[in-house]
Motif scaffolding. Structure first.
Motif, PDB file in Angstrom:
ATOM      1  N   VAL A 428       0.861  -1.255   0.073  1.00  0.00           N
ATOM      2  CA  VAL A 428      -0.023   0.046   0.135  1.00  0.00           C
ATOM      3  C   VAL A 428       0.778   1.329   0.101  1.00  0.00           C
ATOM      4  CG1 VAL A 428      -1.664   1.409   1.365  1.00  0.00           C
ATOM      5  CG2 VAL A 428      -1.989  -1.203   1.146  1.00  0.00           C
ATOM      6  N   ALA A 429       1.863   1.254   0.906  1.00  0.00           N
ATOM      7  CA  ALA A 429       2.837   2.407   0.713  1.00  0.00           C
ATOM      8  C   ALA A 429       3.532   2.628  -0.545  1.00  0.00           C
ATOM      9  CB  ALA A 429       3.976   2.308   1.874  1.00  0.00           C
ATOM     10  N   ALA A 430       3.700   1.415  -1.077  1.00  0.00           N
ATOM     11  CA  ALA A 430       4.627   1.729  -2.683  1.00  0.00           C
ATOM     12  C   ALA A 430       3.529   2.182  -3.579  1.00  0.00           C
ATOM     13  CB  ALA A 430       5.011   0.283  -3.032  1.00  0.00           C
ATOM     14  N   LEU A 431       2.371   1.721  -3.504  1.00  0.00           N
ATOM     15  CA  LEU A 431       1.000   2.375  -4.366  1.00  0.00           C
ATOM     16  C   LEU A 431       0.923   3.775  -3.897  1.00  0.00           C
ATOM     17  CD1 LEU A 431      -1.496  -0.505  -4.596  1.00  0.00           C
ATOM     18  CD2 LEU A 431      -0.434   0.455  -6.522  1.00  0.00           C
ATOM     19  N   ARG A 432       0.799   4.080  -2.858  1.00  0.00           N
ATOM     20  CA  ARG A 432       0.549   5.693  -2.503  1.00  0.00           C
ATOM     21  C   ARG A 432       1.612   6.478  -2.881  1.00  0.00           C
ATOM     22  NH1 ARG A 432       2.462   8.245   2.154  1.00  0.00           N
ATOM     23  NH2 ARG A 432       1.247  10.324   2.586  1.00  0.00           N
ATOM     24  N   GLN A 433       2.783   5.913  -2.785  1.00  0.00           N
ATOM     25  CA  GLN A 433       4.145   6.865  -3.206  1.00  0.00           C
ATOM     26  C   GLN A 433       4.031   7.050  -4.834  1.00  0.00           C
ATOM     27  OE1 GLN A 433       6.060   8.490  -1.121  1.00  0.00           O
ATOM     28  NE2 GLN A 433       7.216   9.292  -3.069  1.00  0.00           N
ATOM     29  N   LYS A 434       3.529   5.957  -5.533  1.00  0.00           N
ATOM     30  CA  LYS A 434       3.692   5.972  -6.927  1.00  0.00           C
ATOM     31  C   LYS A 434       2.399   6.758  -7.437  1.00  0.00           C
ATOM     32  CE  LYS A 434       2.737   2.765 -10.926  1.00  0.00           C
ATOM     33  NZ  LYS A 434       2.384   1.392 -11.211  1.00  0.00           N
ATOM     34  N   HIS A 435       1.255   6.660  -6.802  1.00  0.00           N
ATOM     35  CA  HIS A 435      -0.138   7.684  -7.415  1.00  0.00           C
ATOM     36  C   HIS A 435      -0.032   8.898  -6.691  1.00  0.00           C
ATOM     37  CE1 HIS A 435      -1.018   4.149 -10.039  1.00  0.00           C
ATOM     38  NE2 HIS A 435      -0.697   3.331  -9.244  1.00  0.00           N
ATOM     39  N   LYS A 436       0.396   9.281  -5.628  1.00  0.00           N
ATOM     40  CA  LYS A 436       0.032  10.390  -4.790  1.00  0.00           C
ATOM     41  C   LYS A 436      -0.155  11.854  -5.475  1.00  0.00           C
ATOM     42  CE  LYS A 436       4.184  11.336  -2.283  1.00  0.00           C
ATOM     43  NZ  LYS A 436       4.775  11.374  -0.767  1.00  0.00           N
ATOM     44  N   ALA A 437       0.810  11.781  -6.364  1.00  0.00           N
ATOM     45  CA  ALA A 437       0.955  13.137  -7.077  1.00  0.00           C
ATOM     46  C   ALA A 437      -0.201  13.306  -8.276  1.00  0.00           C
ATOM     47  CB  ALA A 437       2.211  13.277  -7.796  1.00  0.00           C
ATOM     48  N   ALA A 438      -0.405  12.249  -8.824  1.00  0.00           N
ATOM     49  CA  ALA A 438      -1.321  12.138 -10.003  1.00  0.00           C
ATOM     50  C   ALA A 438      -2.956  12.106  -9.322  1.00  0.00           C
ATOM     51  CB  ALA A 438      -1.340  10.976 -10.798  1.00  0.00           C
ATOM     52  N   PHE A 439      -2.831  11.528  -8.313  1.00  0.00           N
ATOM     53  CA  PHE A 439      -4.103  11.385  -7.353  1.00  0.00           C
ATOM     54  C   PHE A 439      -4.917  12.896  -7.053  1.00  0.00           C
ATOM     55  CE2 PHE A 439      -7.010  10.631  -3.844  1.00  0.00           C
ATOM     56  CZ  PHE A 439      -7.778   9.443  -4.525  1.00  0.00           C
ATOM     57  N   LEU A 440      -3.636  13.641  -6.508  1.00  0.00           N
ATOM     58  CA  LEU A 440      -4.098  14.845  -5.937  1.00  0.00           C
ATOM     59  C   LEU A 440      -4.584  15.627  -7.189  1.00  0.00           C
ATOM     60  CD1 LEU A 440      -3.984  16.949  -3.811  1.00  0.00           C
ATOM     61  CD2 LEU A 440      -1.679  17.404  -4.170  1.00  0.00           C
ATOM     62  N   ASP A 441      -3.884  15.586  -8.218  1.00  0.00           N
ATOM     63  CA  ASP A 441      -4.216  16.530  -9.664  1.00  0.00           C
ATOM     64  C   ASP A 441      -5.477  15.985 -10.114  1.00  0.00           C
ATOM     65  OD1 ASP A 441      -1.776  17.762  -9.219  1.00  0.00           O
ATOM     66  OD2 ASP A 441      -0.863  16.410 -10.861  1.00  0.00           O
ATOM     67  N   ARG A 442      -5.631  14.741 -10.008  1.00  0.00           N
ATOM     68  CA  ARG A 442      -7.266  14.257 -10.567  1.00  0.00           C
ATOM     69  C   ARG A 442      -8.309  14.413  -9.770  1.00  0.00           C
ATOM     70  NH1 ARG A 442      -5.435   9.642 -11.317  1.00  0.00           N
ATOM     71  NH2 ARG A 442      -6.513   8.544  -9.570  1.00  0.00           N
ATOM     72  N   GLU A 443      -8.103  14.037  -8.167  1.00  0.00           N
ATOM     73  CA  GLU A 443      -9.211  14.050  -7.235  1.00  0.00           C
ATOM     74  C   GLU A 443      -9.185  15.340  -6.347  1.00  0.00           C
ATOM     75  OE1 GLU A 443     -11.161  11.824  -7.658  1.00  0.00           O
ATOM     76  OE2 GLU A 443     -10.003  10.312  -8.822  1.00  0.00           O
ATOM     77  N   GLY A 444      -8.286  16.152  -6.372  1.00  0.00           N
ATOM     78  CA  GLY A 444      -8.002  17.285  -5.750  1.00  0.00           C
ATOM     79  C   GLY A 444      -7.986  17.008  -4.090  1.00  0.00           C
ATOM     80  N   VAL A 445      -7.594  15.647  -3.592  1.00  0.00           N
ATOM     81  CA  VAL A 445      -7.400  15.553  -2.078  1.00  0.00           C
ATOM     82  C   VAL A 445      -5.988  14.790  -2.306  1.00  0.00           C
ATOM     83  CG1 VAL A 445      -9.679  15.830  -1.636  1.00  0.00           C
ATOM     84  CG2 VAL A 445      -8.700  13.372  -2.269  1.00  0.00           C
ATOM     85  N   LYS A 446      -5.356  14.935  -1.091  1.00  0.00           N
ATOM     86  CA  LYS A 446      -4.216  14.133  -0.710  1.00  0.00           C
ATOM     87  C   LYS A 446      -4.544  12.465  -0.528  1.00  0.00           C
ATOM     88  CE  LYS A 446      -1.502  17.766   1.146  1.00  0.00           C
ATOM     89  NZ  LYS A 446      -0.694  18.250   2.354  1.00  0.00           N
ATOM     90  N   LEU A 447      -3.839  11.526  -1.038  1.00  0.00           N
ATOM     91  CA  LEU A 447      -3.773  10.109  -1.031  1.00  0.00           C
ATOM     92  C   LEU A 447      -3.047   9.779   0.138  1.00  0.00           C
ATOM     93  CD1 LEU A 447      -5.186   7.655  -2.142  1.00  0.00           C
ATOM     94  CD2 LEU A 447      -2.950   7.296  -3.592  1.00  0.00           C
ATOM     95  N   THR A 448      -3.674   9.461   1.418  1.00  0.00           N
ATOM     96  CA  THR A 448      -3.250   9.019   2.512  1.00  0.00           C
ATOM     97  C   THR A 448      -3.409   7.418   2.782  1.00  0.00           C
ATOM     98  OG1 THR A 448      -5.231   9.604   3.913  1.00  0.00           O
ATOM     99  CG2 THR A 448      -3.773  11.316   3.614  1.00  0.00           C
ATOM    100  N   PHE A 449      -3.035   6.993   3.909  1.00  0.00           N
ATOM    101  CA  PHE A 449      -3.215   5.627   4.002  1.00  0.00           C
ATOM    102  C   PHE A 449      -4.846   5.412   4.419  1.00  0.00           C
ATOM    103  CE2 PHE A 449       1.453   5.506   4.826  1.00  0.00           C
ATOM    104  CZ  PHE A 449       1.732   4.527   4.160  1.00  0.00           C
ATOM    105  N   LEU A 450      -5.238   6.407   4.857  1.00  0.00           N
ATOM    106  CA  LEU A 450      -6.756   6.357   5.674  1.00  0.00           C
ATOM    107  C   LEU A 450      -7.723   5.670   4.542  1.00  0.00           C
ATOM    108  CD1 LEU A 450      -8.602   6.380   7.963  1.00  0.00           C
ATOM    109  CD2 LEU A 450      -8.808   8.867   7.543  1.00  0.00           C
TER     110      LEU A 450
END
Length: 627
Positions: A428-450
């Motif tokens: 999960v940590a690896a997925l988060r690190q990989k997608h967090k920047a694109a996720f923020l741009d696309r969804e408008g919120v930060k991608l956390t573990f929650l």
């Protein structure tokens, strides 16, 4: 026809609200559902919309005024319509009838006591409240004469008792009903002292219950003659709190009432005077409020009666006679949480009253000043200021008292115990690190573990509906909820709140992330709605945000379980590959403690549930939802 705007129900335990800001002014045109004003309660700040389209004719509750649920806030009507035009026209016919019957009524010994609001002129020495200040033949002050006259057939029998304390009697102030299950209240502070003049609806004291803190207003205008319940004293609903009477009177004035009644009946000479009352009738309340003040001058010239009488009629002052600053309970609580001294705040409200925004501005300035010299203590400043607490004794604020009550009740009601599992979140940590920047741009919120943990939890609740349940001890029935309403504990400046993501089972990982972020943001800003804080069936509390490894959460009743998420930390663990070979590797690990109610969930049930959550997270198969 004019339409009243009332304070709606804003939550199960909310019984009152404070007007924080009017968005419209008298004369403004409003549309249906257009926001009229902002209201603050102990749980939520919200806007009150207009129920109809029209013109704002009257504002019944000023800014910083606290009103009960159902109370009138404003009146909406048609342009040119006046809220006061209809009332006198309707009252006039009712007043004419008693005027014609005045001689018969005054001749009756039964009617005189019922209409008694003052003693005749012979009683002036015994009744210094002002009955003798207007001679029987004096028609220059008809309003006062009508009030003093026992017959009062010109309508004063309807108006005076409602708005003014009777001249020869004291009106009791009782504890009103403050909620369906509230049976008593504790007096926390008296805002007025014995001898103080009070106006109708002017706050007399503050009362605290297990659900709400509120102010108790005066039902009549007059003088505070007696305080029946001291500060910190608990009073049952309906119990007497104080006595309000005529200016210059005293609590024993009740005893003089029979004498006034006995001597009032044979006074037919006063019959012609009530005919003067219809002339000033359109302004009954103003004259009635001043009536107790005018008589005081004759028998008690040594007392500064006129100045005291004018005080209630003037705009409310932020400074009380004892020099203390007056603030609403909501503002006072906010000041305590923010560590702001009320003496250092300049109010911008009506009469210089301190408003909620004044406290927030002062707190922001204090934080800015503290952060300027040193950035290091910034982390500690995120919570309430506790720097001056050492060596002091303070009464617990209402939120702390309610937390103490509810958590204790939860432990007494449910058989609670906690089971802890450890989960490997490396994938999960690896997925988060990989997608967090694109996720923020696309969804408008930060991608956390929650969101990952929330998604795994929701799926586990679908597979184990016995955990998404509630137990009723009285009926001995278990309710297995059809919907999954996921509660998330959020730390805010107002205290700990549990936001609720309704129908969380219908949301994707991104949907959960957006919904949690939106609710959490509005909870911190005070824009959350009551229904977004209630109805949860299962709760997650993120103790890892402050580095906590694991905890033993206390259940939110009547939920069956609560999951805590510990801090994600890297540490060496033994891992086994596909061939069964073991090795030591650095992995991202976290604890998942879950408290459950043993009355309806067994340890084995909890173990199966947590194993489902753990497997889903360790598989890390969320790639499809992140692309």
């Amino acid at each position: 026809m004019a339409t009243p705007v009332t304070l709606p129900e804003l939550g199960e335990s909310v019984t009152e609200g404070t007007v924080t800001r009017w968005l419209k002014q008298i004369g403004d045109t409003v549309a249906v559902d257009e926001p009229l004003l902002e209201v603050s309660t102990d749980k939520v700040d919200t806007e009150i919309p207009s129920p109809v389209a029209g013109v704002l004719l009257e504002i019944s509750a000023a800014e910083d005024e606290t009103v009960e649920v159902g109370a009138v806030l404003a009146t909406i009507g048609e342009e040119g319509e006046s809220t006061g035009d209809a009332a006198p026209a309707e009252e006039a016919p009712a007043e004419e009838a008693p005027a014609e019957e005045a001689p018969a009524e005054e001749a009756s010994a039964e009617e005189a006591p019922a209409e008694d609001s003052a003693a005749p002129s012979e009683e002036a020495p015994e009744e210094p409240a002002g009955e003798a200040s207007t001679p029987e033949g004096d028609e220059t002050t008809p309003a006062v004469a009508a009030e003093q006259d026992g017959g009062a057939p010109a309508g004063s029998d309807d108006a005076a008792p409602a708005d003014d304390a009777p001249q020869g009697e004291a009106t009791p102030v009782t504890l009103p009903e403050l909620g369906e299950s509230v049976t008593e209240g504790t007096v926390t502070r008296w805002l007025k002292q014995i001898g103080d003049e009070v106006a109708v609806d002017e706050p007399l004291l503050e009362v605290s219950t297990d659900k709400v803190d509120t102010e108790i207003p005066s039902p009549v205008a007059g003088t505070l003659l007696e305080i029946s319940a001291a500060e910190d004293e608990t009073v049952a609903v309906g119990g007497q709190l104080a006595l309000i009477g005529a200016a210059g009177g005293a609590a024993p004035s009740k005893d003089s009432a029979p004498e006034a009644e006995a001597e009032q009946a044979p006074e037919p000479e006063a019959a012609p005077e009530p005919e003067q009352a219809p002339e000033p009738e359109p302004e009954p309340k103003q004259e009635q409020q001043q009536a107790p003040a005018e008589p005081k001058q004759a028998p008690q010239a040594e007392k500064p009666a006129p100045a005291a009488a004018e005080a209630p009629a003037a705009a409310p002052s932020a400074v009380k006679p004892d020099g203390r600053q007056y603030v609403t309970p909501i503002v006072r609580k906010l000041a305590e949480r923010e560590g702001v001294s009320l003496d250092d705040v300049e109010g911008t409200g009506v009469g210089g009253r301190i408003r909620k925004q004044d406290i927030l501005d002062a707190a922001a300035k204090a934080r800015a000043a503290a952060e300027a010299p040193a950035a290091a203590p910034a982390a500690a400043a995120s919570g309430p200021d506790v720097s001056g607490l050492a060596g002091t004794v303070k009464k617990a604020n209402r939120i702390r008292q309610l937390t103490a009550i509810k958590t204790k009740e939860s432990l007494q009601v449910a058989a609670q115990l906690t089971q802890v599992h450890e989960v490997d979140l490396t994938r999960v940590a690896a997925l988060r690190q990989k997608h967090k920047a694109a996720f923020l741009d696309r969804e408008g919120v930060k991608l956390t573990f929650l969101p990952f943990i929330a998604k795994a939890t929701v799926e586990a609740l679908k597979a184990h509906p016995n955990v998404n349940a509630s137990y009723d001890e009285e009926s001995k029935e278990i309710t297995y909820h059809a919907a999954i309403n996921l509660g998330i504990a959020v730390d805010t400046e107002r205290g700990l709140l549990s936001i609720v993501v309704h129908d969380a089972g219908d949301l994707s990982l991104a949907g959960l992330a957006q919904r949690i972020d939106d609710l959490a943001s509005r909870a911190r800003s005070g824009d959350i709605k009551p229904n977004e804080l209630s109805g949860g069936t299962f709760t997650i509390t993120n103790i890892g945000s402050f580095g906590g490894l694991f905890d033993t959460p206390i259940l939110v009743q009547p939920q069956a379980a609560m999951l805590a998420t510990g801090a994600v930390v890297k540490k060496p663990v033994v891992v086994t590959d596909a061939d069964g070979n073991e090795s030591i590797a650095i992995r991202s690990m976290a604890y998942l403690p879950m408290t459950y109610d043993h009355r309806l969930v067994d340890g084995a049930d909890t173990g199966r549930f947590l194993t489902t959550v753990k497997k889903r997270l360790e598989e890390g198969a969320f790639e499809a939802e992140l692309s």
